[in-house]
Design a protein around this motif. Structure first.
Motif, PDB file in Angstrom:
ATOM      1  N   GLU A 230      38.423  41.663  25.861  1.00 29.49           N
ATOM      2  CA  GLU A 230      37.465  41.007  26.463  1.00 29.49           C
ATOM      3  C   GLU A 230      37.963  40.972  27.916  1.00 29.49           C
ATOM      4  OE1 GLU A 230      36.893  37.264  24.485  1.00 29.49           O
ATOM      5  OE2 GLU A 230      35.074  37.980  23.208  1.00 29.49           O
ATOM      6  N   GLU A 231      39.183  40.553  28.419  1.00 33.30           N
ATOM      7  CA  GLU A 231      39.670  40.709  29.839  1.00 33.30           C
ATOM      8  C   GLU A 231      39.404  41.993  30.315  1.00 33.30           C
ATOM      9  OE1 GLU A 231      41.065  39.215  33.269  1.00 33.30           O
ATOM     10  OE2 GLU A 231      40.406  38.232  31.482  1.00 33.30           O
ATOM     11  N   ARG A 232      39.838  42.947  29.501  1.00 28.63           N
ATOM     12  CA  ARG A 232      39.773  44.431  30.099  1.00 28.63           C
ATOM     13  C   ARG A 232      38.493  44.823  30.318  1.00 28.63           C
ATOM     14  NH1 ARG A 232      43.684  45.960  27.334  1.00 28.63           N
ATOM     15  NH2 ARG A 232      42.484  46.543  25.335  1.00 28.63           N
ATOM     16  N   ARG A 233      37.598  44.455  29.506  1.00 24.94           N
ATOM     17  CA  ARG A 233      35.971  44.673  29.701  1.00 24.94           C
ATOM     18  C   ARG A 233      35.540  43.769  30.931  1.00 24.94           C
ATOM     19  NH1 ARG A 233      33.448  45.601  23.620  1.00 24.94           N
ATOM     20  NH2 ARG A 233      34.866  47.549  23.274  1.00 24.94           N
ATOM     21  N   ARG A 234      35.891  42.745  31.141  1.00 22.79           N
ATOM     22  CA  ARG A 234      35.562  42.071  32.294  1.00 22.79           C
ATOM     23  C   ARG A 234      36.075  42.566  33.572  1.00 22.79           C
ATOM     24  NH1 ARG A 234      36.309  37.059  29.223  1.00 22.79           N
ATOM     25  NH2 ARG A 234      38.510  37.136  29.814  1.00 22.79           N
ATOM     26  N   LYS A 235      37.174  43.156  33.772  1.00 22.55           N
ATOM     27  CA  LYS A 235      37.561  43.748  34.717  1.00 22.55           C
ATOM     28  C   LYS A 235      36.912  44.980  34.925  1.00 22.55           C
ATOM     29  CE  LYS A 235      42.154  41.989  34.772  1.00 22.55           C
ATOM     30  NZ  LYS A 235      43.833  42.164  34.472  1.00 22.55           N
ATOM     31  N   GLU A 236      36.577  45.816  33.902  1.00 20.95           N
ATOM     32  CA  GLU A 236      35.908  47.195  33.974  1.00 20.95           C
ATOM     33  C   GLU A 236      34.461  46.910  34.726  1.00 20.95           C
ATOM     34  OE1 GLU A 236      35.742  48.904  29.991  1.00 20.95           O
ATOM     35  OE2 GLU A 236      37.989  49.482  30.454  1.00 20.95           O
TER      36      GLU A 236
END
Length: 403
Positions: free
Chosen positions: A390-396
């Protein structure tokens, strides 16, 4: 990759309105729809076909789209019953019913539960045969594999034809691991244990699985996925190793690959149970056929009692397996979990009623405790993986908006 997450609503403030008061009948109807008519998770193309069904559908549209779920139950029933009745009349299977009636009766529940839940029908057949009927675990194991090759494959056909969503990679890699696991287990691990020890292992491992399901259902609003998210090599390798362990369980109990893969993909990879349960149905159906073939053809030492139980239980399993799969695809996960809790409680109680030695009880207790700890750790790792995704997708998303 599609995810199923708790819905977040962002609305403007509106004037207060009193909540709608529901009658008892309306509350009961809403409760029933929530838990027993939740609906199926279909493959994307099947859901699109159903949504775009024309106002005046053709016969093909009716059979393969609108009423697909009912046709799915009818196909294995008609096919298997056609062959069974011809064979039963030719070889007079009916003469065995007065002496062996109890197993077909048992499989009414067994195959129904096998098609509905993440446990194969062997999860009912094995404890009934070993704990209630005092049949040797080897015979119970063989019968479980044999009857699941009918009941679970019938449910498999139902799942595939209905186009219910499954995790294909879990099926392929889990089976790839289960085949060598079963062969190793049936030749080298199963002979190491006595009959009482096998009963203890079965009850302990399946009770530990019930705890795993309890851990899963304790997270009321967790984020889940329809597929394994961000699939990579290490996730495939873990699926393969889990398949090996599940194949070993199959080697002494006739069931196990299903609960192993279910626990892994739900607790660690956070796949929704609406995908995981039909995935295990397909997985168990395939591996039951493989295990049956290996025991009957390659080893050739299946007891005559198992063959007779199998012959008499086929018409029951070919019907209740697909029915269970059909109903299970509509039920809420907590209802399906409740069936598992009840089954494992009955199996554990039945084992204790056989008055096992204190050593077996102690070892079984340690396995249950160890399983609880293991599944708790697995769930924690799953939460960590989910947070990272979820953190990686928020950054993307943030980078996409920035650019």
């Amino acid at each position: 990759m599609s995810a199923v997450r708790p819905m977040e609503l962002h609305t403007e403030k509106t004037p207060y309105t009193a909540p709608e008061r529901l009658t008892r009948g309306q509350k009961a109807k809403r409760w029933f729809r929530k838990y027993f008519l939740e609906g199926q998770h279909l493959e994307d193309d099947a859901a699109e076909q159903l949504a775009n069904l024309p106002p005046n559908p053709s016969l093909g549209d009716l059979l393969f789209i609108k009423y697909r779920k009912f046709v799915a139950m009818l196909i294995p029933f008609l096919l298997i019953h056609t062959f069974w009745w011809a064979t039963a009349i030719r070889h007079n299977f009916f003469r065995w019913y007065p002496d062996y009636w109890h197993m077909p009766l048992t499989m009414v529940l067994g195959s129904f539960v096998g098609g509905m839940t993440s446990e194969g029908s062997g999860a009912v057949a094995f404890p009934v045969m070993t704990l209630a009927l005092h049949i040797a675990p080897g015979i119970a194991r063989d019968f479980s594999l044999m009857i699941q090759s009918i009941g679970m494959t019938s449910a498999l056909v139902c799942v595939i034809f209905m186009k219910v969503k499954i995790e294909h990679r879990a099926v392929i890699l889990g089976t790839a691991g289960a085949i060598p696991g079963f062969i190793i287990g049936v030749h080298y691990i199963d002979p190491l244990f006595t009959g009482p020890q096998k009963k203890m292992l079965f009850v302990s491992i399946w009770t530990a699985f019930a705890f795993a399901l309890g851990i899963l259902n304790s997270h009321k609003k967790r984020s889940t996925f329809r597929d394994i998210p961000e699939f990579c090599f290490w996730k495939g390798f873990v699926l393969f190793i889990t398949g090996v362990v599940g194949g070993i369980f199959d080697a002494f109990a006739g069931s196990g690959i299903d609960i192993c893969i279910f626990s892994l993909i739900t607790l660690l990879f956070r796949v929704t149970e609406k995908t995981a349960t039909p995935t295990t149905v397909v997985l168990k159906g395939i591996n039951a056929v493989i295990g049956f073939y290996y025991r009957a053809v390659m080893m050739g030492d299946i007891d005559q009692m198992a063959w007779r139980y199998f012959a008499l239980s086929i018409p029951v399993s070919s019907f209740t397996g697909p029915v269970g799969s059909f109903l299970g695809s509509h039920l809420h996960r907590q209802v399906v979990a409740a069936f598992v809790y009840i089954l494992e409680a009955i199996a554990l109680t039945g084992f204790l009623f056989t008055r096992p030695s204190w050593q077996l009880i102690a070892v079984g207790g340690c396995i249950i405790l160890g399983g609880f700890v293991f599944f708790s750790v697995l769930s924690k790792f799953g939460a960590i993986l989910m947070a990272r995704i979820e953190e990686r997708r928020r950054k993307e998303q943030h980078n996409g908006v920035t650019h």
